[in-house]
Write a protein that holds these residues in place. Structure first.
Motif, short mmCIF file in Angstrom:
data_model
loop_
_atom_site.label_atom_id
_atom_site.label_comp_id
_atom_site.label_asym_id
_atom_site.label_seq_id
_atom_site.Cartn_x
_atom_site.Cartn_y
_atom_site.Cartn_z
N GLU A 76 1.08 -17.89 -19.57
CA GLU A 76 0.66 -18.86 -18.56
C GLU A 76 1.78 -19.02 -17.52
OE1 GLU A 76 -2.02 -20.80 -17.97
OE2 GLU A 76 -3.25 -20.17 -19.67
N LEU A 77 1.42 -18.94 -16.25
CA LEU A 77 2.43 -19.04 -15.20
C LEU A 77 3.18 -20.37 -15.25
CD1 LEU A 77 0.68 -17.45 -12.08
CD2 LEU A 77 2.44 -16.45 -13.54
N LEU A 78 2.46 -21.46 -15.53
CA LEU A 78 3.11 -22.76 -15.60
C LEU A 78 4.15 -22.79 -16.71
CD1 LEU A 78 3.54 -25.74 -15.01
CD2 LEU A 78 1.50 -26.24 -16.38
N VAL A 79 3.80 -22.28 -17.86
CA VAL A 79 4.73 -22.26 -19.00
C VAL A 79 5.95 -21.42 -18.66
CG1 VAL A 79 5.01 -21.52 -21.40
CG2 VAL A 79 2.92 -22.70 -20.69
N ARG A 80 5.74 -20.31 -18.02
CA ARG A 80 6.88 -19.45 -17.63
C ARG A 80 7.76 -20.15 -16.60
NH1 ARG A 80 4.06 -14.18 -15.61
NH2 ARG A 80 6.22 -13.75 -14.92
N ALA A 81 7.14 -20.83 -15.65
CA ALA A 81 7.91 -21.51 -14.61
C ALA A 81 8.71 -22.69 -15.16
CB ALA A 81 6.97 -22.00 -13.50
N ALA A 82 8.15 -23.39 -16.15
CA ALA A 82 8.79 -24.59 -16.67
C ALA A 82 9.79 -24.31 -17.79
CB ALA A 82 7.72 -25.55 -17.19
N LYS A 83 9.82 -23.12 -18.31
CA LYS A 83 10.65 -22.80 -19.47
C LYS A 83 12.12 -23.15 -19.23
CE LYS A 83 11.78 -18.98 -22.61
NZ LYS A 83 11.54 -17.54 -22.90
N VAL A 84 12.72 -23.80 -20.22
CA VAL A 84 14.15 -24.13 -20.15
C VAL A 84 14.83 -23.57 -21.39
CG1 VAL A 84 13.86 -26.19 -18.74
CG2 VAL A 84 13.74 -26.39 -21.22
N ARG A 85 16.10 -23.27 -21.28
CA ARG A 85 16.85 -22.69 -22.39
C ARG A 85 17.66 -23.76 -23.12
NH1 ARG A 85 17.08 -17.12 -21.75
NH2 ARG A 85 16.44 -16.33 -19.69
N ASP A 86 18.01 -23.42 -24.36
CA ASP A 86 18.93 -24.23 -25.15
C ASP A 86 18.44 -25.67 -25.33
OD1 ASP A 86 20.67 -21.99 -25.16
OD2 ASP A 86 21.47 -22.62 -23.22
N CYS A 87 17.18 -25.84 -25.61
CA CYS A 87 16.63 -27.17 -25.82
C CYS A 87 15.47 -27.06 -26.80
CB CYS A 87 16.16 -27.79 -24.51
SG CYS A 87 15.67 -29.51 -24.66
N ALA A 88 15.61 -27.70 -27.97
CA ALA A 88 14.60 -27.60 -29.02
C ALA A 88 13.28 -28.26 -28.61
CB ALA A 88 15.12 -28.21 -30.32
N GLU A 89 13.37 -29.43 -28.00
CA GLU A 89 12.17 -30.14 -27.56
C GLU A 89 12.41 -30.69 -26.16
OE1 GLU A 89 8.97 -33.20 -29.50
OE2 GLU A 89 11.04 -33.90 -29.36
N PRO A 90 12.23 -29.86 -25.15
CA PRO A 90 12.47 -30.31 -23.77
C PRO A 90 11.49 -31.40 -23.36
CG PRO A 90 11.37 -28.18 -23.78
CD PRO A 90 11.75 -28.47 -25.20
N TRP A 91 11.93 -32.23 -22.43
CA TRP A 91 11.12 -33.34 -21.94
C TRP A 91 10.65 -33.03 -20.53
CZ3 TRP A 91 13.48 -38.47 -19.81
CH2 TRP A 91 12.43 -39.33 -19.40
N ALA A 92 9.35 -33.05 -20.33
CA ALA A 92 8.77 -32.82 -19.01
C ALA A 92 8.04 -34.06 -18.54
CB ALA A 92 7.80 -31.64 -19.04
N ILE A 93 8.13 -34.32 -17.25
CA ILE A 93 7.35 -35.38 -16.62
C ILE A 93 6.30 -34.71 -15.74
CG2 ILE A 93 7.38 -37.16 -14.83
CD1 ILE A 93 10.00 -38.13 -15.92
N ASP A 94 5.05 -35.04 -15.97
CA ASP A 94 3.97 -34.62 -15.08
C ASP A 94 3.70 -35.80 -14.17
OD1 ASP A 94 1.69 -33.84 -13.78
OD2 ASP A 94 0.66 -33.09 -15.57
N ALA A 95 4.24 -35.73 -12.97
CA ALA A 95 4.19 -36.87 -12.05
C ALA A 95 2.85 -37.04 -11.35
CB ALA A 95 5.31 -36.76 -11.01
N THR A 96 1.98 -36.07 -11.46
CA THR A 96 0.65 -36.12 -10.84
C THR A 96 -0.35 -35.63 -11.88
OG1 THR A 96 1.11 -33.94 -9.89
CG2 THR A 96 1.47 -35.82 -8.46
N ALA A 97 -0.56 -36.40 -12.91
CA ALA A 97 -1.22 -35.90 -14.12
C ALA A 97 -2.67 -35.51 -13.95
CB ALA A 97 -1.09 -36.94 -15.24
N GLY A 98 -3.42 -36.21 -13.09
CA GLY A 98 -4.84 -35.91 -13.00
C GLY A 98 -5.49 -36.03 -14.36
N LEU A 99 -6.27 -35.03 -14.78
CA LEU A 99 -6.93 -35.06 -16.08
C LEU A 99 -6.04 -34.56 -17.22
CD1 LEU A 99 -10.55 -33.88 -15.20
CD2 LEU A 99 -9.76 -36.18 -15.75
N GLY A 100 -4.78 -34.20 -16.91
CA GLY A 100 -3.82 -33.88 -17.96
C GLY A 100 -3.88 -32.48 -18.52
#
Length: 254
Positions: A76-100
Motif C-alpha cells: 500500500e502506498l500509504l503504508v510505504r510513505a508512512a513507514k518509520v524505522r526503529d520504532c516498535a509501535e509508532p504513533w500516527a495522527i490522522d488529522a483529517t480522518a473522514g470515515l477512517g
C-alpha cells in the motif's frame, strides 16, 4: 476536515496526548435519525448510516480486509510513505480522518492511530464503525489501536503533549470529485464537509507538532498542499503521497 442525537460529550479531563477519545454510542438498536441538509442518520441492524437521495453511506472496516492480507498491506502506498524505522509501535495522527479507512490501514501496519474529525455526523459514523470492528474477531486487534477525537485537528495539534511519529493529511480536494466512483461513494459526505479552505494553517500545525514526517495525500496530478514541495513522493494512478520532512522546511508557512 473531515447534530445528531448520537454526539457524545468529551471527558472532563484530558490525557497526556490530548483530549479523551470519543465514548461509545449509548443508543440501542432502534432507528436514530436527524435532518442534515437533505440527509439523515439512521440506525438499523447493520449499524449507523447516512442516507439521502437513495444513497446509503456507512463506515465498514471489514471491506478493507482484502487490502490487509499478507503480502498486500506492505505494498500500500500509504503504508510505504508512512513507514518509520526503529520504532516498535509508532504513533500516527490522522488529522483529517473522514470515515477512517486510511487510519485503519495504518493501524493494520502497526501504528497506534489518533483520528481527528471535527464534523459530528462523520464522527458518529466512524465511532459506530469502530464499535462494530472492535466486536469483530477479524478486526478487533486493529481497531483497538485506533482512537477517535471529535475536534478540530489544527487546534488539537498545538497541544498534543507528546510528539507523534507521523502526521497524515488528506484534505478534501475539488479535483478528486471528477471520478464518478468517488463521487457516488462520498457525495453524501460532500454535503457536510467542504474542500479544505485553510491548507496553510493545516500543514503549518502538522509541521509545528514536530513529527518525523508529514504524509499528504493528493490527486496524482494535483498541486502540492499549500504549495510546499515535499521531500519525496510515492505516486499511483489516481493518488500521490507527498512526504514532508519537517526539518527540511526552510520557509515559514503562511
Amino acid at each position: 476536515m473531515r447534530k445528531v442525537e448520537q454526539q457524545s460529550t468529551h471527558a472532563e479531563q484530558e490525557g497526556a496526548n490530548g483530549p479523551s477519545p470519543i465514548a461509545p454510542s449509548q443508543h440501542g438498536e432502534g432507528e436514530a435519525s436527524a435532518a442534515l441538509g437533505g440527509t439523515s442518520l439512521r440506525r438499523d441492524e447493520q449499524g449507523l448510516a447516512l442516507v439521502g437521495d437513495g444513497m446509503v453511506l456507512r463506515g465498514d472496516f471489514s471491506q478493507l480486509l482484502p487490502r490487509i492480507r499478507k503480502g498486500r498491506l506492505s505494498s500500500e502506498l500509504l503504508v510505504r510513505a508512512a513507514k518509520v524505522r526503529d520504532c516498535a509501535e509508532p504513533w500516527a495522527i490522522d488529522a483529517t480522518a473522514g470515515l477512517g479507512e486510511d487510519s485503519f490501514l495504518l493501524a493494520a501496519a502497526g501504528f497506534r492511530v489518533s483520528m481527528y474529525e471535527s464534523d459530528p455526523t462523520v464522527a458518529a459514523l466512524v465511532r459506530d464503525a469502530l464499535n462494530r470492528a472492535q466486536a469483530n474477531p477479524n478486526l478487533a486487534d486493529i481497531a483497538c489501536r485506533m482512537e477517535l477525537f471529535e475536534e478540530d485537528s489544527i487546534e488539537a495539534m498545538s497541544h498534543l503533549g507528546d510528539t507523534p511519529d507521523v502526521i497524515y493529511l488528506d484534505p478534501m480536494f475539488p479535483e478528486r470529485r471528477k471520478s464518478a466512483a468517488v463521487k457516488k461513494k462520498f457525495q453524501l459526505i460532500h454535503r457536510l464537509e467542504a474542500p479544505c479552505q485553510n491548507e496553510g494553517a493545516l500543514l503549518a500545525a502538522a509541521i509545528s507538532a514536530g513529527p518525523r514526517k508529514v504524509v499528504v495525500k493528493r490527486p496524482a496530478k494535483g498541486p502540492h498542499l499549500a504549495g510546499v514541495k515535499p521531500s519525496h513522493s510515492l505516486a499511483g494512478k489516481a493518488v500521490r503521497y507527498d512526504v514532508i520532512i519537517p526539518a527540511s522546511i526552510k520557509v515559514p508557512l503562511a
